[in-house]
Design an enzyme around this catalytic site. Structure first.
Site, PDB file in Angstrom:
ATOM      1  N   GLY A  12       5.681   2.647  -9.604  1.00  0.00           N
ATOM      2  CA  GLY A  12       6.286   3.810  -8.797  1.00  0.00           C
ATOM      3  C   GLY A  12       7.439   3.654  -8.175  1.00  0.00           C
ATOM      4  N   ARG A  38       7.083   8.642 -13.205  1.00  0.00           N
ATOM      5  CA  ARG A  38       6.544   9.554 -13.836  1.00  0.00           C
ATOM      6  C   ARG A  38       7.439  10.787 -13.985  1.00  0.00           C
ATOM      7  NH1 ARG A  38       2.205  11.968  -9.093  1.00  0.00           N
ATOM      8  NH2 ARG A  38       3.707  11.942  -7.553  1.00  0.00           N
ATOM      9  N   LYS A  42      13.860  12.072 -11.979  1.00  0.00           N
ATOM     10  CA  LYS A  42      14.179  10.983 -10.747  1.00  0.00           C
ATOM     11  C   LYS A  42      14.372   9.576 -11.295  1.00  0.00           C
ATOM     12  CE  LYS A  42      10.963  12.050  -7.159  1.00  0.00           C
ATOM     13  NZ  LYS A  42       9.458  11.881  -6.354  1.00  0.00           N
ATOM     14  N   ILE A  64      -1.809   7.387 -12.524  1.00  0.00           N
ATOM     15  CA  ILE A  64      -2.616   6.171 -12.196  1.00  0.00           C
ATOM     16  C   ILE A  64      -4.313   6.630 -11.911  1.00  0.00           C
ATOM     17  CG2 ILE A  64      -0.621   4.702 -11.297  1.00  0.00           C
ATOM     18  CD1 ILE A  64      -1.910   5.249  -8.639  1.00  0.00           C
ATOM     19  N   TYR A 170      -6.674  10.356   1.620  1.00  0.00           N
ATOM     20  CA  TYR A 170      -5.728   9.106   1.605  1.00  0.00           C
ATOM     21  C   TYR A 170      -6.356   7.894   2.225  1.00  0.00           C
ATOM     22  CZ  TYR A 170      -1.397   6.666   2.251  1.00  0.00           C
ATOM     23  OH  TYR A 170      -0.585   5.465   2.190  1.00  0.00           O
ATOM     24  N   LYS A 174      -6.576   4.237   0.175  1.00  0.00           N
ATOM     25  CA  LYS A 174      -5.890   3.195   0.161  1.00  0.00           C
ATOM     26  C   LYS A 174      -6.999   1.973   0.415  1.00  0.00           C
ATOM     27  CE  LYS A 174      -2.220   2.577   0.006  1.00  0.00           C
ATOM     28  NZ  LYS A 174      -1.434   2.185  -1.323  1.00  0.00           N
ATOM     29  N   SER A 219       6.622  10.016   5.046  1.00  0.00           N
ATOM     30  CA  SER A 219       6.690   9.243   6.001  1.00  0.00           C
ATOM     31  C   SER A 219       7.933   9.877   6.769  1.00  0.00           C
ATOM     32  CB  SER A 219       6.501   7.978   6.181  1.00  0.00           C
ATOM     33  OG  SER A 219       7.403   7.268   5.224  1.00  0.00           O
TER      34      SER A 219
HETATM   35  P1  NAP Z   1       6.436   7.797  -2.463  1.00  0.00           P
HETATM   36  O1  NAP Z   1       8.036   8.019  -2.124  1.00  0.00           O
HETATM   37  O2  NAP Z   1       5.713   8.794  -2.386  1.00  0.00           O
HETATM   38  O3  NAP Z   1       6.244   6.691  -3.552  1.00  0.00           O
HETATM   39  C1  NAP Z   1       4.880   6.795  -4.373  1.00  0.00           C
HETATM   40  C2  NAP Z   1       5.321   6.370  -5.863  1.00  0.00           C
HETATM   41  O4  NAP Z   1       4.263   6.459  -6.315  1.00  0.00           O
HETATM   42  C3  NAP Z   1       6.240   7.329  -6.343  1.00  0.00           C
HETATM   43  O5  NAP Z   1       7.018   6.680  -7.254  1.00  0.00           O
HETATM   44  C4  NAP Z   1       5.349   8.459  -7.202  1.00  0.00           C
HETATM   45  O6  NAP Z   1       5.930   8.963  -8.233  1.00  0.00           O
HETATM   46  C5  NAP Z   1       4.358   7.263  -7.465  1.00  0.00           C
HETATM   47  N1  NAP Z   1       3.068   7.956  -7.861  1.00  0.00           N
HETATM   48  C6  NAP Z   1       2.215   8.973  -6.627  1.00  0.00           C
HETATM   49  N2  NAP Z   1       1.017   9.325  -7.287  1.00  0.00           N
HETATM   50  C7  NAP Z   1       1.026   8.934  -8.626  1.00  0.00           C
HETATM   51  C8  NAP Z   1       0.217   9.086  -9.692  1.00  0.00           C
HETATM   52  N3  NAP Z   1      -0.993   9.601  -9.582  1.00  0.00           N
HETATM   53  N4  NAP Z   1       0.329   8.232 -10.775  1.00  0.00           N
HETATM   54  C9  NAP Z   1       1.515   7.709 -10.993  1.00  0.00           C
HETATM   55  N5  NAP Z   1       2.446   7.704 -10.055  1.00  0.00           N
HETATM   56  C10 NAP Z   1       2.175   8.055  -8.743  1.00  0.00           C
HETATM   57  O7  NAP Z   1       5.724   7.185  -1.206  1.00  0.00           O
HETATM   58  P2  NAP Z   1       5.942   5.835  -0.395  1.00  0.00           P
HETATM   59  O8  NAP Z   1       6.239   5.990   1.178  1.00  0.00           O
HETATM   60  O9  NAP Z   1       7.005   5.054  -1.184  1.00  0.00           O
HETATM   61  O10 NAP Z   1       4.817   4.694  -0.551  1.00  0.00           O
HETATM   62  C11 NAP Z   1       4.656   3.683  -1.232  1.00  0.00           C
HETATM   63  C12 NAP Z   1       3.422   2.767  -1.082  1.00  0.00           C
HETATM   64  O11 NAP Z   1       3.574   2.646   0.064  1.00  0.00           O
HETATM   65  C13 NAP Z   1       2.273   3.574  -1.412  1.00  0.00           C
HETATM   66  O12 NAP Z   1       1.321   2.721  -2.107  1.00  0.00           O
HETATM   67  C14 NAP Z   1       1.823   4.116  -0.089  1.00  0.00           C
HETATM   68  O13 NAP Z   1       0.487   4.520   0.027  1.00  0.00           O
HETATM   69  C15 NAP Z   1       2.249   3.142   0.767  1.00  0.00           C
HETATM   70  N6  NAP Z   1       2.263   3.294   2.125  1.00  0.00           N
HETATM   71  C16 NAP Z   1       3.362   4.049   2.556  1.00  0.00           C
HETATM   72  C17 NAP Z   1       3.341   4.473   4.045  1.00  0.00           C
HETATM   73  C18 NAP Z   1       4.634   5.322   4.438  1.00  0.00           C
HETATM   74  O14 NAP Z   1       4.666   5.423   5.656  1.00  0.00           O
HETATM   75  N7  NAP Z   1       5.561   5.732   3.533  1.00  0.00           N
HETATM   76  C19 NAP Z   1       2.586   3.752   4.886  1.00  0.00           C
HETATM   77  C20 NAP Z   1       1.596   2.779   4.329  1.00  0.00           C
HETATM   78  C21 NAP Z   1       1.525   2.780   2.969  1.00  0.00           C
HETATM   79  P3  NAP Z   1       7.108  10.185  -7.992  1.00  0.00           P
HETATM   80  O15 NAP Z   1       8.492   9.506  -7.310  1.00  0.00           O
HETATM   81  O16 NAP Z   1       7.232  10.837  -9.266  1.00  0.00           O
HETATM   82  O17 NAP Z   1       6.462  11.162  -6.840  1.00  0.00           O
END
Ligand code: NAP
Length: 345
Positions: A12, A38, A42, A64, A170, A174, A219
């Site tokens: 990702g 994906r 981007k 995934i 969600y 997780k 977020s």
């Molecule tokens: P994000 O910007 O949405 O990044 C998520 C990444 O996963 C992106 O590259 C997205 O691709 C990819 N992705 C999403 N669904 C997918 C799928 N079904 N198959 C393949 N790739 C997929 O979110 P983030 O905030 O950076 O989050 C990163 C990690 O931190 C995640 O595991 C999230 O659960 C965790 N997390 C985030 C927060 C928060 O506050 N942001 C808090 C706790 C945990 P695209 O770029 O193409 O969309």
């Protein structure tokens, strides 16, 4: 003579957090990255933003949720991989299909990547999963100031509850994604080490200005929406919780692979200061460019927020990491000033 660079498989890579991880890995000049994406547009932008670095290569992993999503990548690159940072996961409230959008990616993603890692990555040293405080909280106690969450906590959410609404899906996703990793580790007894890194709300600037848009990632949008507010607009009482700066969180992932033995078997809980919506609004109103243009809500209403929500005790994580986290005030101001800068161009 400089040591040969080791290879990190970072999933990702176009995500908000993963871009920071990628940048910090490349800046260290110690690692090569194979990043999964994906969305071609981007990833092309990101490769460009990272300076067309020869240490970065990218690979398409479309979804995934596909039980075989990682097979082709590991068939091709498995023996090159020394570390895995499994950061990909759906985190977008536009997704309404609980089962296909959240639950299946949670279960299948972890199962497939960890199995591929075990079977097809003979040189793997460490596997890091980006989990979430969502995998640790218990919704019944989040507003109970006598309750303590820590690195041992698990979310008791059930599959049936997860099917009701996307936010529950969600949280379940997780939880199940992280549990699957720990269960498979018990089953396989792999030679490589394992760490989970569980952040609360991640905030701070986008890694590159090119990612700043009218609507930000999920977020950061919690703050950005108040940047787009008007004087007099309501500031809702929730959500509340804790914040970790994206730069600290990226660093935590890298500390785990750098000091692999020390972090083996650990669940890291990444949170710094508590917040309510009003906390964000108060900090935004300290920024000259925003004064008088956005809502002020009820100033300082959330200054005592930590007395009104459960205690989140991450002493163990702070000790293990051994660095100070960026204060919330700076996190919000860095996020906001980047948005102002880009929007004023
Ligand atoms: P994000 O910007 O949405 O990044 C998520 C990444 O996963 C992106 O590259 C997205 O691709 C990819 N992705 C999403 N669904 C997918 C799928 N079904 N198959 C393949 N790739 C997929 O979110 P983030 O905030 O950076 O989050 C990163 C990690 O931190 C995640 O595991 C999230 O659960 C965790 N997390 C985030 C927060 C928060 O506050 N942001 C808090 C706790 C945990 P695209 O770029 O193409 O969309």
């Amino acid at each position: 003579m400089s040591a040969e660079k080791e290879t990190v498989f970072l999933t990702g890579i176009t995500g908000y957090l993963a871009q920071h991880i990628a940048q910090q890995l490349l800046d260290s000049k110690k690692y090569k990255i194979i990043g999964s994406y994906r969305n071609k547009k981007k990833v092309d932008q990101l490769v460009n933003d990272l300076g067309n670095n020869p240490d970065l290569s990218v690979v398409l992993i479309e979804n995934i949720a596909d039980p075989e999503a990682f097979e082709a990548t590991f068939n091709k690159y498995g023996s090159q991989i020394n570390y895995i940072i499994y950061a990909a996961a759906p985190y977008n409230w536009g997704i309404t299909d609980c089962e296909q959008g959240f639950i299946q990616p949670g279960i299948n993603g972890s199962k497939n990547i960890f199995t591929c890692a075990f079977k097809q990555a003979p040189n793997l040293k460490h596997f890091v999963i980006t989990s979430s405080f969502a995998a640790m909280l218990d919704a019944a106690f989040v507003n109970d100031p006598n309750h303590v969450f820590n690195e041992e906590s698990w979310n008791p959410i059930t599959y049936e509850e997860a099917l009701k609404i996307n936010r529950a899906a969600y949280r379940y996703s997780k939880t199940i994604a992280e549990k699957t990793i720990w269960n498979l580790r018990k089953e396989f007894h792999p030679d490589f080490n394992v760490t989970s890194v569980a952040p609360n709300l991640i905030l701070g600037p986008q890694c590159f200005d090119t990612t700043v848009a009218n609507k930000l990632n999920t977020s950061c949008q919690y703050v950005n929406k108040f940047m787009k507010s008007s004087p007099g607009d309501d500031v809702p009482a929730s959500p509340t919780g804790g914040v970790i700066d994206v730069r600290d969180l990226a660093r935590a992932h890298i500390e785990a692979i750098k000091d692999s033995e020390k972090f083996d078997g650990k669940r890291l809980l990444l949170t710094n200061e508590g917040y309510g919506n009003q906390t964000f609004v108060d900090i935004l109103n300290e920024i000259e460019d925003l004064k008088g243009k956005i809502t002020i809500g009820t100033p300082h209403r959330d200054d005592d927020i930590d007395k009104r929500q459960a205690i989140v005790d991450n002493k163990k994580t702070r000790e293990l990491l051994g660095f100070e986290f960026i204060p919330l005030n700076k996190t919000i101001k860095d996020l906001a000033t980047q948005v102002i800068k880009v929007e004023s161009k």
